[in-house]
Design a protein around this motif. Structure first.
Motif: not given
Ligand code: FES
Length: 84
Positions: A47-72
């Motif tokens: 868990c990255m602590g941004h649960c309500s905005n997930g699914p979340n990705l961390n790319i080289n230390g930057v968290i990208v929120e709301g990574v849904t299948l339509s946005r990925i």
């Protein structure tokens, strides 16, 4: 110079209930199709602590929120444009 990318997807329960599993499958397939396996280290994370905005990705230390299948796909294309 080729820079490697480290990418982690949150596997916490909230991101799981928001569909992270489908996103994991999409990312794996995308990396394979675009021959990015050796340039991108892709792992699961807690868990990255941004649960309500997930699914979340961390790319080289930057968290990208709301990574849904339509946005990925757009997110990956932007991120990996310099490699493809
Ligand atoms: S479960 Fe993914 S950020 Fe908390």
């Amino acid at each position: 110079m080729t820079q490697r990318i480290e990418m982690q997807i949150c596997l916490g329960s909230s991101c799981f209930s928001r569909g992270n599993k489908d996103v994991v499958m999409f990312i794996k397939e995308y990396l394979r199709k675009n021959h990015l396996d050796d340039k991108v280290i892709f792992k699961g994370a807690r868990c990255m602590g941004h649960c309500s905005n997930g699914p979340n990705l961390n790319i080289n230390g930057v968290i990208v929120e709301g990574v849904t299948l339509s946005r990925i796909e757009n997110i990956l294309e932007k991120e990996f444009a310099r490699f493809i």
